[in-house]
Motif scaffolding. Structure first.
Motif, PDB file in Angstrom:
ATOM      1  N   HIS A 403       0.647  -1.405   0.562  1.00  0.00           N
ATOM      2  CA  HIS A 403       0.236   0.383  -0.481  1.00  0.00           C
ATOM      3  C   HIS A 403       0.408   1.089  -0.189  1.00  0.00           C
ATOM      4  CE1 HIS A 403      -3.986   1.702   0.171  1.00  0.00           C
ATOM      5  NE2 HIS A 403      -3.645   2.399   1.333  1.00  0.00           N
ATOM      6  N   PRO A 404       1.455   1.798  -1.060  1.00  0.00           N
ATOM      7  CA  PRO A 404       2.261   2.635  -0.839  1.00  0.00           C
ATOM      8  C   PRO A 404       1.530   4.037  -0.935  1.00  0.00           C
ATOM      9  CG  PRO A 404       2.552   1.187  -3.148  1.00  0.00           C
ATOM     10  CD  PRO A 404       1.941   0.914  -2.157  1.00  0.00           C
ATOM     11  N   LEU A 405       1.615   4.638  -0.725  1.00  0.00           N
ATOM     12  CA  LEU A 405       1.146   6.508  -0.882  1.00  0.00           C
ATOM     13  C   LEU A 405       1.976   7.191  -1.787  1.00  0.00           C
ATOM     14  CD1 LEU A 405      -0.754   6.701   2.122  1.00  0.00           C
ATOM     15  CD2 LEU A 405      -1.515   5.636   0.593  1.00  0.00           C
ATOM     16  N   GLY A 406       3.291   7.634  -1.985  1.00  0.00           N
ATOM     17  CA  GLY A 406       3.938   8.480  -2.212  1.00  0.00           C
ATOM     18  C   GLY A 406       4.894   8.147  -3.110  1.00  0.00           C
ATOM     19  N   VAL A 407       5.931   8.648  -3.778  1.00  0.00           N
ATOM     20  CA  VAL A 407       6.437   8.419  -5.277  1.00  0.00           C
ATOM     21  C   VAL A 407       7.769  10.062  -5.405  1.00  0.00           C
ATOM     22  CG1 VAL A 407       6.117   6.175  -5.836  1.00  0.00           C
ATOM     23  CG2 VAL A 407       5.066   8.546  -7.519  1.00  0.00           C
ATOM     24  N   ALA A 408       8.694   9.853  -5.818  1.00  0.00           N
ATOM     25  CA  ALA A 408       9.461  10.646  -6.126  1.00  0.00           C
ATOM     26  C   ALA A 408      10.602  10.276  -6.593  1.00  0.00           C
ATOM     27  CB  ALA A 408       9.972  11.780  -4.526  1.00  0.00           C
ATOM     28  N   VAL A 409      10.895  11.352  -8.321  1.00  0.00           N
ATOM     29  CA  VAL A 409      12.226  10.627  -8.892  1.00  0.00           C
ATOM     30  C   VAL A 409      13.563  11.489  -8.086  1.00  0.00           C
ATOM     31  CG1 VAL A 409      13.222  10.661 -11.580  1.00  0.00           C
ATOM     32  CG2 VAL A 409      10.767  10.689 -10.791  1.00  0.00           C
ATOM     33  N   LEU A 410      14.485  10.226  -8.018  1.00  0.00           N
ATOM     34  CA  LEU A 410      15.357  10.803  -7.774  1.00  0.00           C
ATOM     35  C   LEU A 410      16.218  11.437  -8.348  1.00  0.00           C
ATOM     36  CD1 LEU A 410      16.238   7.478  -5.326  1.00  0.00           C
ATOM     37  CD2 LEU A 410      16.040   9.822  -4.303  1.00  0.00           C
ATOM     38  N   PRO A 411      17.996  11.747  -7.805  1.00  0.00           N
ATOM     39  CA  PRO A 411      18.520  12.473  -9.260  1.00  0.00           C
ATOM     40  C   PRO A 411      18.733  11.398 -10.251  1.00  0.00           C
ATOM     41  CG  PRO A 411      18.727  13.338  -6.859  1.00  0.00           C
ATOM     42  CD  PRO A 411      18.231  12.193  -7.359  1.00  0.00           C
ATOM     43  N   ASP A 412      19.276   9.622 -10.140  1.00  0.00           N
ATOM     44  CA  ASP A 412      20.123   9.582 -11.223  1.00  0.00           C
ATOM     45  C   ASP A 412      18.812   8.657 -12.157  1.00  0.00           C
ATOM     46  OD1 ASP A 412      18.669   7.826  -9.499  1.00  0.00           O
ATOM     47  OD2 ASP A 412      19.724   6.081  -9.420  1.00  0.00           O
ATOM     48  N   GLY A 413      17.568   8.987 -12.088  1.00  0.00           N
ATOM     49  CA  GLY A 413      16.294   8.846 -13.085  1.00  0.00           C
ATOM     50  C   GLY A 413      15.378   7.731 -12.262  1.00  0.00           C
ATOM     51  N   SER A 414      15.828   6.196 -11.138  1.00  0.00           N
ATOM     52  CA  SER A 414      15.885   6.032  -9.947  1.00  0.00           C
ATOM     53  C   SER A 414      14.130   6.592  -8.844  1.00  0.00           C
ATOM     54  CB  SER A 414      15.839   5.373  -9.652  1.00  0.00           C
ATOM     55  OG  SER A 414      16.662   5.959  -8.097  1.00  0.00           O
ATOM     56  N   VAL A 415      13.479   5.931  -8.507  1.00  0.00           N
ATOM     57  CA  VAL A 415      12.308   6.235  -7.999  1.00  0.00           C
ATOM     58  C   VAL A 415      12.102   5.798  -6.756  1.00  0.00           C
ATOM     59  CG1 VAL A 415       9.684   6.160  -8.210  1.00  0.00           C
ATOM     60  CG2 VAL A 415      10.331   6.101  -9.916  1.00  0.00           C
ATOM     61  N   ALA A 416      11.930   6.728  -5.418  1.00  0.00           N
ATOM     62  CA  ALA A 416      11.612   6.409  -4.099  1.00  0.00           C
ATOM     63  C   ALA A 416      10.616   6.234  -4.174  1.00  0.00           C
ATOM     64  CB  ALA A 416      12.265   8.052  -3.357  1.00  0.00           C
ATOM     65  N   ILE A 417       9.856   4.887  -2.742  1.00  0.00           N
ATOM     66  CA  ILE A 417       8.680   5.499  -2.437  1.00  0.00           C
ATOM     67  C   ILE A 417       8.372   4.986  -1.580  1.00  0.00           C
ATOM     68  CG2 ILE A 417       7.291   3.163  -3.265  1.00  0.00           C
ATOM     69  CD1 ILE A 417       8.887   1.639  -4.888  1.00  0.00           C
ATOM     70  N   ALA A 418       7.369   5.911  -0.796  1.00  0.00           N
ATOM     71  CA  ALA A 418       7.080   5.564   0.584  1.00  0.00           C
ATOM     72  C   ALA A 418       6.143   4.278   0.318  1.00  0.00           C
ATOM     73  CB  ALA A 418       6.080   7.189   0.672  1.00  0.00           C
ATOM     74  N   ASP A 419       6.811   3.404   0.847  1.00  0.00           N
ATOM     75  CA  ASP A 419       6.076   2.449   1.041  1.00  0.00           C
ATOM     76  C   ASP A 419       5.403   2.354   2.648  1.00  0.00           C
ATOM     77  OD1 ASP A 419       5.109  -0.236   0.476  1.00  0.00           O
ATOM     78  OD2 ASP A 419       6.981  -1.459   1.368  1.00  0.00           O
ATOM     79  N   THR A 420       4.262   2.520   2.468  1.00  0.00           N
ATOM     80  CA  THR A 420       3.954   3.063   3.277  1.00  0.00           C
ATOM     81  C   THR A 420       3.247   2.166   4.136  1.00  0.00           C
ATOM     82  OG1 THR A 420       2.147   4.601   1.740  1.00  0.00           O
ATOM     83  CG2 THR A 420       1.162   4.482   4.400  1.00  0.00           C
ATOM     84  N   TYR A 421       2.591   0.844   4.561  1.00  0.00           N
ATOM     85  CA  TYR A 421       2.642   0.109   5.515  1.00  0.00           C
ATOM     86  C   TYR A 421       3.474  -0.571   5.399  1.00  0.00           C
ATOM     87  CZ  TYR A 421      -2.729   0.708   4.456  1.00  0.00           C
ATOM     88  OH  TYR A 421      -4.103   1.823   4.953  1.00  0.00           O
ATOM     89  N   ASN A 422       4.273  -0.672   4.501  1.00  0.00           N
ATOM     90  CA  ASN A 422       5.996  -1.602   5.254  1.00  0.00           C
ATOM     91  C   ASN A 422       6.414  -1.154   5.508  1.00  0.00           C
ATOM     92  OD1 ASN A 422       5.565  -4.323   4.090  1.00  0.00           O
ATOM     93  ND2 ASN A 422       6.252  -3.805   2.193  1.00  0.00           N
ATOM     94  N   GLY A 423       5.666   0.442   6.231  1.00  0.00           N
ATOM     95  CA  GLY A 423       6.907   1.717   7.196  1.00  0.00           C
ATOM     96  C   GLY A 423       8.508   2.038   6.617  1.00  0.00           C
ATOM     97  N   ALA A 424       8.524   1.762   5.238  1.00  0.00           N
ATOM     98  CA  ALA A 424       9.710   2.144   4.222  1.00  0.00           C
ATOM     99  C   ALA A 424       9.933   3.159   3.592  1.00  0.00           C
ATOM    100  CB  ALA A 424       9.858  -0.120   3.928  1.00  0.00           C
ATOM    101  N   LEU A 425      10.756   3.380   2.909  1.00  0.00           N
ATOM    102  CA  LEU A 425      11.401   4.050   1.757  1.00  0.00           C
ATOM    103  C   LEU A 425      11.688   3.012   1.345  1.00  0.00           C
ATOM    104  CD1 LEU A 425      11.550   7.030   1.581  1.00  0.00           C
ATOM    105  CD2 LEU A 425      13.186   7.332   1.643  1.00  0.00           C
ATOM    106  N   ARG A 426      11.749   2.612  -0.525  1.00  0.00           N
ATOM    107  CA  ARG A 426      12.096   2.248  -1.300  1.00  0.00           C
ATOM    108  C   ARG A 426      12.451   2.620  -2.578  1.00  0.00           C
ATOM    109  NH1 ARG A 426       8.824  -3.089   0.043  1.00  0.00           N
ATOM    110  NH2 ARG A 426      10.962  -4.492  -0.786  1.00  0.00           N
ATOM    111  N   ARG A 427      13.252   1.953  -3.570  1.00  0.00           N
ATOM    112  CA  ARG A 427      13.784   2.646  -4.885  1.00  0.00           C
ATOM    113  C   ARG A 427      13.437   1.298  -5.454  1.00  0.00           C
ATOM    114  NH1 ARG A 427      18.509   1.636  -7.406  1.00  0.00           N
ATOM    115  NH2 ARG A 427      19.730   3.471  -8.451  1.00  0.00           N
TER     116      ARG A 427
END
Length: 601
Positions: A403-427
């Protein structure tokens, strides 16, 4: 045959002052059971629909929320308690982590509503949202019937409000950077926007009076604001506002002028959209906009309530459906054919790819504006509505989110993911098509912002923003999960599918222009259905289930229109709709019919 309501059993009760409730305690009251789970946007719609009913019938109606979780995180007792506060639930809630009461009432979908009369018998079972009018009529009928027989008891219900917590932010949702070095945060449960200094704590100002409402001007009101996007300077100069706000429970887009703090409504009427709007069409009403981003010369809206992406043109004020059929699910392809499931986060890459956090499918999707074959939706991470977990690895076949709720694009073009229900930041790395973990032990991160060499993370359930470095990350495999619902045994071969719908008293099916019902049937895997898939009028469908498929998910979407009696062409009309995803197991000798309740009395 009258059915006695099964007892209410679960782990604990919330909103009762520590007291356990039984149906015997509620005898003499009309009881409305609301089976919900806090990930489900349709369930959140129902919470808002029920508020006027609870107020109007406060001395005869007791609403009981039965929280029956879909995701593993939703079974955590602290998370349930936080959700009850986050969404302002003003009635008792039974925490049902093992789905004991869900199974006792044969619920099949979130949300499900069950009406119990003052003598303890079930008198109605309804699926989906939009039933407020019919419930109002039914409650009035039950009041008249049981007051006449002396079985109705008026008076206060068992709800005991908890103490009001005090924190500077309360369940913040999204964040953006402003040109002067400050940050604008949607302080969602406080119904405000807050401008913070670089330390992410010091407040420069608050926008909004803190009361839930829809009011424009210098002293505005919001209702659970979420996504924010700053317009390009030239566009802002032309239209007279700088930031577009996704005002989720108001079903509206609002415009904020930073210099004065003034707010105006840009799109939406304050009422929830009830129609299925096709790609390319426009509408005045919206349905729970959750995030916004600037993409391809327009504002893109993650319209969580209708499982679609929309666009908003600031210069013309027009809202248009961009992608999605309104069917809830995970299906790639052209914008007109794609399925989404509560899109809740948006980000744009330097290559103009639009990234989408598709929360209910635990997925990250991408939309490319103008590839050679036409605009299309593709899944980067995620397997479907019923598969989730915490696992790094290749995507989409191995890696899992929850159940991720947020995303952002990192400088290298990869995507950071607010992985909400895992309590984690993923890439997610598009080059290697793999997922890794950047940070753990966060409390429901709902958004992430790239800020130079650091990431600003909205840690929603901790009521704060935190700044993290961009780490190398480490591989995680905490396992895979599937939704913990009992499978429905059906026989392979011909199946009669029926949706039970009885219009409320005083309404009739609106057949002036043909059959006012629509039934859509699909399956995962698609090979589960030999025949009967697709969309057609009617509430009954003959389908054929494959003999060589052991199990799968049968997806059913229904819509029906009913109008008030007696007013001819000027009658007020009401739309009822629901999506079911039913885990099924094919067993010889099992039933060859399946009945689903849209509104059964």
């Amino acid at each position: 045959m009258r059915v006695r309501a099964p007892e209410l059993r679960g782990r604990r009760w919330l909103g009762t002052g520590g007291r356990d409730l039984s149906l015997a305690d509620l005898r003499g009251k009309i009881v409305l059971l609301d089976f919900w789970t806090f990930c489900c946007v349709n369930c959140l719609h129902v919470l808002d629909e029920l508020r006027p009913l609870e107020e109007r019938w406060s001395d005869v109606l007791v609403t009981v929320g039965v929280h029956s979780p879909k995701f593993v995180h939703e079974g955590d007792p602290d998370a349930v308690e936080a959700a009850v506060e986050r969404y302002g639930v003003g009635h008792p809630v039974l925490d049902d982590p093992t789905l004991q009461t869900w199974d006792a009432y044969a619920a099949r979908a979130w949300p499900t509503l069950v009406v119990i009369d003052p003598t303890g018998y079930v008198v109605a079972q309804l699926s989906g949202e939009g039933h407020a009018h019919g419930l109002d009529v039914l409650i009035g009928e039950l009041v008249a019937e049981h007051e006449a027989t002396g079985t109705l008891h008026r008076g206060d219900g068992p709800y005991v409000a908890p103490a009001e917590p005090e924190t500077a932010l309360r369940f913040p949702g999204k964040v953006i950077a402003l040109p002067g070095g400050s940050y604008l945060v949607s302080d969602t449960a406080h119904h405000q926007l807050v401008e913070l200094d670089e330390d992410l704590v010091t407040e420069r100002r608050r926008i909004g009076d803190g009361r839930r409402g829809l009011r424009d001007g210098a002293d505005p009101e919001f209702s659970e604001p979420q996504g924010l996007v700053a317009l390009p300077a030239d566009v802002a100069a032309d239209v007279g506002y700088d930031v577009v706000v996704a005002d989720s429970v108001n079903h509206a887009l609002r415009g904020l002028r930073l210099s004065s703090g003034e707010v105006r409504t840009l799109a939406g009427t304050g009422a929830q959209l009830r129609e299925r709007i096709a790609v390319g069409a426009t509408a005045e009403e919206l349905s729970t906009p959750w995030d916004v981003a600037w993409w391809d010369g327009r504002v893109v809206v993650a319209m969580a309530g209708s499982h679609q992406l929309w666009s908003f043109d600031p210069r013309t004020g027009t809202t248009t459906v961009l992608a999605g059929t309104t069917n809830e699910g995970l299906r790639d392809g052209p914008l007109t054919d794609a399925f989404f499931a509560q899109p809740s986060g948006l980000a744009v890459g330097t290559d103009a790819t639009l990234w989408v956090a598709d929360s209910e499918t635990s997925a990250v999707r991408s939309v490319v504006a103008s590839p050679a074959a036409g605009a299309a939706v593709t899944t980067a991470v995620g397997l479907g509505l019923f598969d989730f977990g915490f696992r790094d690895g290749s995507a989409p076949d191995e890696a899992l989110l929850q159940h991720p709720l947020g995303v952002a694009v990192l400088p290298d073009g990869s995507v950071a993911i607010a992985d909400t229900y895992n309590g984690a930041l993923r890439r997610y790395d598009p080059a290697t098509r793999s997922v890794s973990t950047l940070a753990r032990d966060l409390r429901e991160p709902s958004d992430v912002l790239v800020d130079g060499d650091t990431l600003v993370v909205v840690e929603s359930a901790a009521h704060r923003l935190v700044r993290l470095p961009v780490p190398a990350g480490a591989r995680v495999d905490a396992g895979a999960h599937r939704v913990r619902r009992s499978r429905t045994d059906l026989a392979p071969g011909p199946l009669r599918l029926t949706v039970d719908f009885t219009p409320p008293t005083g309404q009739h099916l609106d057949d002036r222009f043909g059959d006012p019902t629509s039934l859509t049937v699909s399956a995962s895997p698609p090979s589960l259905l030999v025949s009967g898939a697709g969309t057609a009028p009617g509430l009954v469908r003959s389908v054929e289930l494959a003999a060589d498929v052991a199990e799968g998910v049968l997806s059913v979407s229904v819509a029906a229109a009913a109008c008030d009696e007696g007013d001819g062409v000027f009658a007020a009309c009401h739309r009822y709709q629901q999506d079911w995803g039913i885990p099924v197991r094919l067993v010889e000798g099992a039933p060859a019919e399946l009945t689903l309740d849209l509104r059964a009395v």
